[in-house]
Scaffold this motif. Structure first.
Motif, PDB file in Angstrom:
ATOM      1  N   GLU A 182       2.300   8.617  14.758  1.00 29.05           N
ATOM      2  CA  GLU A 182       1.388   9.178  15.749  1.00 29.05           C
ATOM      3  C   GLU A 182       1.738  10.616  16.114  1.00 29.05           C
ATOM      4  O   GLU A 182       0.849  11.466  16.267  1.00 29.05           O
ATOM      5  N   HIS A 183       3.033  10.917  16.227  1.00 27.98           N
ATOM      6  CA  HIS A 183       3.424  12.204  16.803  1.00 27.98           C
ATOM      7  C   HIS A 183       4.037  13.185  15.813  1.00 27.98           C
ATOM      8  O   HIS A 183       4.173  14.366  16.146  1.00 27.98           O
ATOM      9  N   CYS A 184       4.404  12.747  14.635  1.00 26.66           N
ATOM     10  CA  CYS A 184       5.025  13.638  13.656  1.00 26.66           C
ATOM     11  C   CYS A 184       3.947  14.218  12.738  1.00 26.66           C
ATOM     12  O   CYS A 184       2.951  13.557  12.443  1.00 26.66           O
ATOM     13  N   GLN A 185       4.156  15.442  12.269  1.00 34.21           N
ATOM     14  CA  GLN A 185       3.177  16.097  11.406  1.00 34.21           C
ATOM     15  C   GLN A 185       3.674  16.262   9.970  1.00 34.21           C
ATOM     16  O   GLN A 185       2.943  16.802   9.138  1.00 34.21           O
ATOM     17  N   ALA A 186       4.876  15.833   9.685  1.00 33.76           N
ATOM     18  CA  ALA A 186       5.461  16.023   8.355  1.00 33.76           C
ATOM     19  C   ALA A 186       5.408  14.716   7.570  1.00 33.76           C
ATOM     20  O   ALA A 186       6.089  13.748   7.905  1.00 33.76           O
ATOM     21  N   GLY A 187       4.607  14.711   6.524  1.00 31.69           N
ATOM     22  CA  GLY A 187       4.440  13.489   5.749  1.00 31.69           C
ATOM     23  C   GLY A 187       5.719  13.003   5.104  1.00 31.69           C
ATOM     24  O   GLY A 187       5.949  11.790   4.989  1.00 31.69           O
ATOM     25  N   TRP A 188       6.591  13.926   4.677  1.00 30.96           N
ATOM     26  CA  TRP A 188       7.810  13.492   3.996  1.00 30.96           C
ATOM     27  C   TRP A 188       8.743  12.738   4.949  1.00 30.96           C
ATOM     28  O   TRP A 188       9.456  11.813   4.527  1.00 30.96           O
ATOM     29  N   ILE A 189       8.712  13.108   6.250  1.00 30.05           N
ATOM     30  CA  ILE A 189       9.512  12.368   7.223  1.00 30.05           C
ATOM     31  C   ILE A 189       8.972  10.953   7.373  1.00 30.05           C
ATOM     32  O   ILE A 189       9.731   9.980   7.440  1.00 30.05           O
ATOM     33  N   ILE A 190       7.657  10.828   7.388  1.00 28.79           N
ATOM     34  CA  ILE A 190       7.037   9.509   7.494  1.00 28.79           C
ATOM     35  C   ILE A 190       7.395   8.650   6.282  1.00 28.79           C
ATOM     36  O   ILE A 190       7.746   7.471   6.417  1.00 28.79           O
ATOM     37  N   SER A 191       7.318   9.227   5.093  1.00 32.71           N
ATOM     38  CA  SER A 191       7.621   8.428   3.899  1.00 32.71           C
ATOM     39  C   SER A 191       9.086   8.018   3.890  1.00 32.71           C
ATOM     40  O   SER A 191       9.413   6.879   3.515  1.00 32.71           O
ATOM     41  N   ARG A 192       9.976   8.909   4.308  1.00 31.94           N
ATOM     42  CA  ARG A 192      11.401   8.572   4.349  1.00 31.94           C
ATOM     43  C   ARG A 192      11.655   7.434   5.329  1.00 31.94           C
ATOM     44  O   ARG A 192      12.408   6.482   5.034  1.00 31.94           O
ATOM     45  N   ALA A 193      11.037   7.520   6.511  1.00 31.69           N
ATOM     46  CA  ALA A 193      11.217   6.466   7.511  1.00 31.69           C
ATOM     47  C   ALA A 193      10.610   5.155   7.042  1.00 31.69           C
ATOM     48  O   ALA A 193      11.204   4.080   7.205  1.00 31.69           O
ATOM     49  N   ALA A 194       9.423   5.220   6.447  1.00 36.21           N
ATOM     50  CA  ALA A 194       8.740   4.000   6.002  1.00 36.21           C
ATOM     51  C   ALA A 194       9.537   3.288   4.920  1.00 36.21           C
ATOM     52  O   ALA A 194       9.668   2.052   4.934  1.00 36.21           O
ATOM     53  N   LEU A 195      10.085   4.027   3.987  1.00 36.10           N
ATOM     54  CA  LEU A 195      10.844   3.413   2.899  1.00 36.10           C
ATOM     55  C   LEU A 195      12.173   2.848   3.385  1.00 36.10           C
ATOM     56  O   LEU A 195      12.729   1.945   2.745  1.00 36.10           O
ATOM     57  N   ILE A 200       6.595  -2.514   6.545  1.00 34.16           N
ATOM     58  CA  ILE A 200       5.555  -1.624   7.054  1.00 34.16           C
ATOM     59  C   ILE A 200       4.339  -2.485   7.369  1.00 34.16           C
ATOM     60  O   ILE A 200       3.631  -2.933   6.451  1.00 34.16           O
ATOM     61  N   PRO A 201       4.063  -2.747   8.637  1.00 31.31           N
ATOM     62  CA  PRO A 201       2.902  -3.572   8.986  1.00 31.31           C
ATOM     63  C   PRO A 201       1.608  -2.918   8.495  1.00 31.31           C
ATOM     64  O   PRO A 201       1.527  -1.691   8.337  1.00 31.31           O
ATOM     65  N   ASP A 202       0.599  -3.748   8.273  1.00 30.70           N
ATOM     66  CA  ASP A 202      -0.677  -3.231   7.760  1.00 30.70           C
ATOM     67  C   ASP A 202      -1.279  -2.177   8.686  1.00 30.70           C
ATOM     68  O   ASP A 202      -1.830  -1.169   8.215  1.00 30.70           O
ATOM     69  N   TYR A 203      -1.168  -2.389  10.007  1.00 29.02           N
ATOM     70  CA  TYR A 203      -1.782  -1.411  10.925  1.00 29.02           C
ATOM     71  C   TYR A 203      -1.079  -0.059  10.828  1.00 29.02           C
ATOM     72  O   TYR A 203      -1.711   0.991  10.985  1.00 29.02           O
ATOM     73  N   THR A 204       0.219  -0.071  10.543  1.00 25.63           N
ATOM     74  CA  THR A 204       0.938   1.193  10.373  1.00 25.63           C
ATOM     75  C   THR A 204       0.559   1.837   9.050  1.00 25.63           C
ATOM     76  O   THR A 204       0.367   3.062   8.976  1.00 25.63           O
ATOM     77  N   PHE A 205       0.434   1.015   8.004  1.00 30.50           N
ATOM     78  CA  PHE A 205      -0.011   1.548   6.714  1.00 30.50           C
ATOM     79  C   PHE A 205      -1.389   2.197   6.854  1.00 30.50           C
ATOM     80  O   PHE A 205      -1.652   3.273   6.296  1.00 30.50           O
ATOM     81  N   ASN A 206      -2.270   1.562   7.586  1.00 28.64           N
ATOM     82  CA  ASN A 206      -3.616   2.121   7.774  1.00 28.64           C
ATOM     83  C   ASN A 206      -3.573   3.432   8.544  1.00 28.64           C
ATOM     84  O   ASN A 206      -4.341   4.364   8.248  1.00 28.64           O
ATOM     85  N   ALA A 207      -2.686   3.514   9.540  1.00 25.21           N
ATOM     86  CA  ALA A 207      -2.554   4.761  10.295  1.00 25.21           C
ATOM     87  C   ALA A 207      -2.029   5.886   9.408  1.00 25.21           C
ATOM     88  O   ALA A 207      -2.461   7.042   9.521  1.00 25.21           O
ATOM     89  N   ILE A 208      -1.105   5.543   8.515  1.00 27.29           N
ATOM     90  CA  ILE A 208      -0.599   6.535   7.564  1.00 27.29           C
ATOM     91  C   ILE A 208      -1.728   6.993   6.636  1.00 27.29           C
ATOM     92  O   ILE A 208      -1.864   8.180   6.327  1.00 27.29           O
ATOM     93  N   ARG A 209      -2.559   6.056   6.210  1.00 29.52           N
ATOM     94  CA  ARG A 209      -3.680   6.401   5.332  1.00 29.52           C
ATOM     95  C   ARG A 209      -4.615   7.410   5.984  1.00 29.52           C
ATOM     96  O   ARG A 209      -5.085   8.363   5.338  1.00 29.52           O
ATOM     97  N   GLU A 210      -4.851   7.232   7.288  1.00 31.25           N
ATOM     98  CA  GLU A 210      -5.770   8.124   7.986  1.00 31.25           C
ATOM     99  C   GLU A 210      -5.191   9.519   8.185  1.00 31.25           C
ATOM    100  O   GLU A 210      -5.891  10.516   8.029  1.00 31.25           O
ATOM    101  N   LYS A 211      -3.915   9.592   8.502  1.00 28.63           N
ATOM    102  CA  LYS A 211      -3.315  10.872   8.862  1.00 28.63           C
ATOM    103  C   LYS A 211      -2.633  11.565   7.687  1.00 28.63           C
ATOM    104  O   LYS A 211      -2.642  12.792   7.591  1.00 28.63           O
ATOM    105  N   PHE A 212      -2.049  10.784   6.789  1.00 29.57           N
ATOM    106  CA  PHE A 212      -1.277  11.337   5.670  1.00 29.57           C
ATOM    107  C   PHE A 212      -1.702  10.669   4.359  1.00 29.57           C
ATOM    108  O   PHE A 212      -0.977   9.823   3.810  1.00 29.57           O
ATOM    109  N   PRO A 213      -2.891  10.989   3.848  1.00 28.69           N
ATOM    110  CA  PRO A 213      -3.381  10.282   2.652  1.00 28.69           C
ATOM    111  C   PRO A 213      -2.439  10.397   1.451  1.00 28.69           C
ATOM    112  O   PRO A 213      -2.228   9.409   0.731  1.00 28.69           O
ATOM    113  N   ALA A 214      -1.885  11.574   1.210  1.00 24.72           N
ATOM    114  CA  ALA A 214      -0.989  11.726   0.060  1.00 24.72           C
ATOM    115  C   ALA A 214       0.288  10.926   0.257  1.00 24.72           C
ATOM    116  O   ALA A 214       0.809  10.315  -0.685  1.00 24.72           O
ATOM    117  N   THR A 215       0.804  10.916   1.484  1.00 25.98           N
ATOM    118  CA  THR A 215       1.987  10.115   1.784  1.00 25.98           C
ATOM    119  C   THR A 215       1.685   8.635   1.586  1.00 25.98           C
ATOM    120  O   THR A 215       2.527   7.877   1.076  1.00 25.98           O
TER     121      THR A 215
END
Length: 274
Positions: A182-195, A200-215
């Motif tokens: 929700e609050h971070c703007q760097a996709g690589w940080i999100i991918s590092r945290a997610a991995l 990764i719950p589905d609702y979080t995956f969907n939020a990532i899809r909306e904000k960081f499609p490449a991630t």
């Protein structure tokens, strides 16, 4: 300064500083600083806070060498305590005090480091907070991930998000991942945290899809999550192109997912745009 011997040395050091465009004077400046005793170096650092920046730079360089060699640590700690006692209204001197404390932080004793961490954290503001985060992140003895988490919640500083993504355990990452998305703007940080998270719950995956499609595509490639051809193509289109975009990451991920038909469609769209 009441010490005439040290005063004479400082006069020579400052004379060299006034001729810093000359190679000989630069070399002599660093050589004279190297000749200071450990106690003289501590006193010179305090006396030079309002002097030429090049003198402080030479002092920092010597302090760094001594600290790395485990030499003069009591004197460096004494310098840290002296600096902590300075209450100065002048902005330049305050800034130099904080910069020097940050520079010698790792060589200070644990009690002095803890006092300094508490001071930076309590002071607030981006400058002090940044110094606190940098110091505690490199301090294996005093580091706590909970303190970094609290700092992230207070400031939303992405440098704190980076520390969380790289150093938090899997359970904490699972808990904090939605907040990072929700609050971070760097996709690589999100991918590092997610991995690194337990899941990764589905609702979080969907939020990532909306904000960081490449991630999102990258995470699908890394976790084996399936994508339809339609969804994969939309992700590539939704990703930002150009030198500073992340479309290349999305295309890489689709390749890793073995979806050549999607890549062909991207190729055809490129041909059609000519």
């Amino acid at each position: 300064m009441s010490d005439p011997v040290l005063s004479a040395k400082l006069d020579r050091i400052h004379a060299c500083a006034n001729e810093m465009y000359d190679e000989l004077h630069r070399s002599l400046l660093h050589a004279y600083v190297a000749c200071l005793s450990h106690d003289e170096l501590r006193r010179t650092a305090i006396a030079s806070l309002d002097g030429p920046q090049v003198v402080l730079a030479a002092i920092r360089s010597r302090l760094n060498r001594l600290g790395k060699e485990d030499k003069a640590l009591p004197d460096i700690d004494a310098l840290g305590r002296d600096l902590l006692q300075i209450v100065e209204a002048d902005h330049k001197i305050r800034a130099r005090v904080e910069a020097l404390l940050s520079h010698i932080y790792i060589f200070l004793s644990a009690p002095t480091r803890q006092f300094l961490l508490d001071r930076w954290r309590d002071r607030g503001g981006r400058g002090a907070g940044g110094r606190w985060l940098k110091a505690i992140s490199g301090d294996d003895f005093l580091f706590t991930i909970d303190a970094v988490l609290d700092y992230w919640k207070d400031t939303r500083d992405e440098k704190a998000a980076k520390v969380l993504a790289t150093r938090a355990d899997a359970a904490l990452l699972e808990d904090v991942l939605p907040d990072l998305v929700e609050h971070c703007q760097a996709g690589w940080i999100i991918s590092r945290a997610a991995l690194g998270a337990n899941s990764i719950p589905d609702y979080t995956f969907n939020a990532i899809r909306e904000k960081f499609p490449a991630t999102f595509a990258y995470l699908c490639a890394k976790t084996g999550r399936k994508l339809s051809d339609k969804a994969a193509y939309e992700i590539i289109i939704d990703s930002v192109g150009g030198a500073f975009g992340d479309r290349g990451l999305a295309i890489w991920a689709i390749g890793q997912l073995n979806m050549p038909a999607v890549l062909d469609r991207v190729w055809d769209a490129r041909e059609g745009s000519k």
